[in-house]
Design a protein around this motif. Structure first.
Motif, PDB file in Angstrom:
ATOM      1  N   ALA A 209       0.828  -1.196   0.000  1.00  0.00           N
ATOM      2  CA  ALA A 209       0.000   0.000   0.000  1.00  0.00           C
ATOM      3  C   ALA A 209       0.867   1.251   0.000  1.00  0.00           C
ATOM      4  CB  ALA A 209      -0.915  -0.005   1.228  1.00  0.00           C
ATOM      5  N   GLN A 210       0.501   2.205  -0.836  1.00  0.00           N
ATOM      6  CA  GLN A 210       1.221   3.480  -0.846  1.00  0.00           C
ATOM      7  C   GLN A 210       0.353   4.532  -1.525  1.00  0.00           C
ATOM      8  OE1 GLN A 210       5.531   3.773  -1.742  1.00  0.00           O
ATOM      9  NE2 GLN A 210       4.939   5.172  -3.376  1.00  0.00           N
ATOM     10  N   ARG A 211       0.135   5.609  -0.840  1.00  0.00           N
ATOM     11  CA  ARG A 211      -0.667   6.691  -1.428  1.00  0.00           C
ATOM     12  C   ARG A 211       0.164   7.496  -2.423  1.00  0.00           C
ATOM     13  NH1 ARG A 211      -5.591   7.699   0.925  1.00  0.00           N
ATOM     14  NH2 ARG A 211      -6.025   6.525   2.833  1.00  0.00           N
ATOM     15  N   SER A 212      -0.516   8.049  -3.415  1.00  0.00           N
ATOM     16  CA  SER A 212       0.154   8.882  -4.401  1.00  0.00           C
ATOM     17  C   SER A 212       0.374  10.275  -3.822  1.00  0.00           C
ATOM     18  CB  SER A 212      -0.709   8.974  -5.668  1.00  0.00           C
ATOM     19  OG  SER A 212      -1.910   9.670  -5.374  1.00  0.00           O
ATOM     20  N   ASN A 213       1.037  11.116  -4.580  1.00  0.00           N
ATOM     21  CA  ASN A 213       1.263  12.496  -4.123  1.00  0.00           C
ATOM     22  C   ASN A 213      -0.051  13.235  -3.911  1.00  0.00           C
ATOM     23  OD1 ASN A 213       4.034  12.141  -4.195  1.00  0.00           O
ATOM     24  ND2 ASN A 213       4.221  12.887  -6.295  1.00  0.00           N
ATOM     25  N   SER A 214      -1.100  12.810  -4.626  1.00  0.00           N
ATOM     26  CA  SER A 214      -2.419  13.426  -4.464  1.00  0.00           C
ATOM     27  C   SER A 214      -3.244  12.719  -3.392  1.00  0.00           C
ATOM     28  CB  SER A 214      -3.179  13.403  -5.795  1.00  0.00           C
ATOM     29  OG  SER A 214      -3.339  12.054  -6.252  1.00  0.00           O
ATOM     30  N   LYS A 215      -2.596  11.805  -2.622  1.00  0.00           N
ATOM     31  CA  LYS A 215      -3.214  11.096  -1.489  1.00  0.00           C
ATOM     32  C   LYS A 215      -4.201  10.017  -1.920  1.00  0.00           C
ATOM     33  CE  LYS A 215      -0.844  13.622   1.285  1.00  0.00           C
ATOM     34  NZ  LYS A 215       0.376  13.055   1.908  1.00  0.00           N
ATOM     35  N   ARG A 216      -4.197   9.637  -3.198  1.00  0.00           N
ATOM     36  CA  ARG A 216      -5.071   8.547  -3.634  1.00  0.00           C
ATOM     37  C   ARG A 216      -4.438   7.215  -3.256  1.00  0.00           C
ATOM     38  NH1 ARG A 216      -7.009   8.732  -9.679  1.00  0.00           N
ATOM     39  NH2 ARG A 216      -8.203   6.990  -8.798  1.00  0.00           N
ATOM     40  N   ARG A 217      -5.284   6.281  -2.848  1.00  0.00           N
ATOM     41  CA  ARG A 217      -4.776   4.966  -2.462  1.00  0.00           C
ATOM     42  C   ARG A 217      -4.225   4.230  -3.684  1.00  0.00           C
ATOM     43  NH1 ARG A 217      -8.019   1.149  -0.822  1.00  0.00           N
ATOM     44  NH2 ARG A 217      -9.798   1.985  -1.959  1.00  0.00           N
TER      45      ARG A 217
END
Length: 314
Positions: free
Chosen positions: A140-148
């Motif tokens: 799991a890792q969120r993107s720079n825009s905080k999307r899962r």
């Protein structure tokens, strides 16, 4: 018992220290303790006692002031820089280590967490999604825009290829469609029945009682019979893992016991809409071993590329 990240003599263990820093980063980024534990277990990592990770063991470790080099007495810090720190990559950077520790305490012991029970945020962590190129578990890792999102990690302790990333939400929706469709088979529904109900739970409880009795007997033998420490620890580790596995299976049987007595396409779809992520995950694991996520098959396409995903059924 030694503190994870250190030897019995208190020296930092480089591999475990790197793992602690990775766990700390995940927690600060918003990943829940149980999700961090699931990733650790899927990657084959064990606690300093040789057992499986849980949300509680992750939380207890990450808020331990020892990791930032601080000595405590009755819960109060009485000396800073008393031990080697492992929260900052530079061994001498105690300021960063103490700042990280403060953020971890605020994140994991904050009033919001205390008043609101944590809920799982990802359906497919813990080995349910794998890299189609190198076979590593997607993390799991969120993107720079905080999307899962889910990614193949290059860094220690995962050492994947780093070439795969996929948005979590559309992948989970695709998995839900395939899993629910899978239950159209009578054979699959019969398999589901084996995982729920009092009889299934009773069988698991009996197996769990047997393993716990073996652990108790092993402890008595260690005291009464001159067993070598290495032999005792190896046997204890095997039994502890078996116990943890049975406890997890028993928990899953409880998570899906709310299913309707008559399983139909309509009743299962209704159940899925109202079930929390833990119960959905338990249902998924009845039929799905994992999904493999490969490279894009439609270059330049920004939507969900179903051609990237291959299903491996149980």
């Amino acid at each position: 018992m030694r503190c994870f990240g250190y030897t019995d003599e208190g020296r930092p263990l480089p591999d475990e220290a790197r793992l602690i820093r990775h766990m700390a980063q995940q927690a600060i980024e918003g990943l829940l303790e149980r999700e961090i534990a699931a990733e650790l277990n899927a990657a084959g990592h064990v606690t300093s006692a040789g057992g499986a990770w849980t949300g509680k063991t992750v939380s207890r470790l990450l808020v331990n002031p020892r990791l930032a080099g601080m000595r405590t007495y009755k819960g109060e810090v009485v000396q800073k820089r008393a031990y080697p720190q492992v929260l900052a990559e530079d061994p001498d950077d105690y300021d960063s280590a103490e700042a990280t520790h403060k953020r971890l305490v605020e994140t994991l012991n904050g009033p919001d967490r205390a008043s609101t029970p944590p809920t799982r945020q990802y359906l497919l962590t813990g080995g349910l999604a794998k890299c189609g190129l190198c076979g590593s578990n997607l993390m799991a890792q969120r993107s720079n825009s905080k999307r899962r999102g889910m990614v193949c990690r290059v860094s220690a302790p995962y050492f994947g290829c780093g070439k795969i990333r996929i948005a979590a939400e559309p992948l989970e929706e695709d998995v839900a469609r395939h899993v629910l469709a899978r239950f159209g088979s009578r054979r699959v529904r019969e398999r589901l029945a084996e995982h729920i109900g009092e009889q299934a739970a009773q069988r698991l409880r009996e197996e769990l009682d047997e393993v716990e009795e073996k652990l108790r007997k092993l402890g008595e033998d260690y005291v009464q019979v001159p067993l070598e420490r290495e032999t005792f620890l190896a046997a204890q580790k095997v039994l502890a893992r078996e116990r943890d596995n049975l406890q997890a299976r028993l928990a899953k049987s409880r998570e899906v016991e709310s299913l309707p007595e008559e399983i139909t396409d309509e009743s299962l779809a209704t159940w899925w809409k109202t079930a929390d992520l833990e119960r959905r995950r338990a249902l998924v694991q009845v039929v799905l071993d994992h999904v493999k996520v490969g490279s894009a098959t439609r270059p330049g396409y920004t939507g969900f590329d179903a051609g990237r995903v291959a299903y491996v059924w149980r």
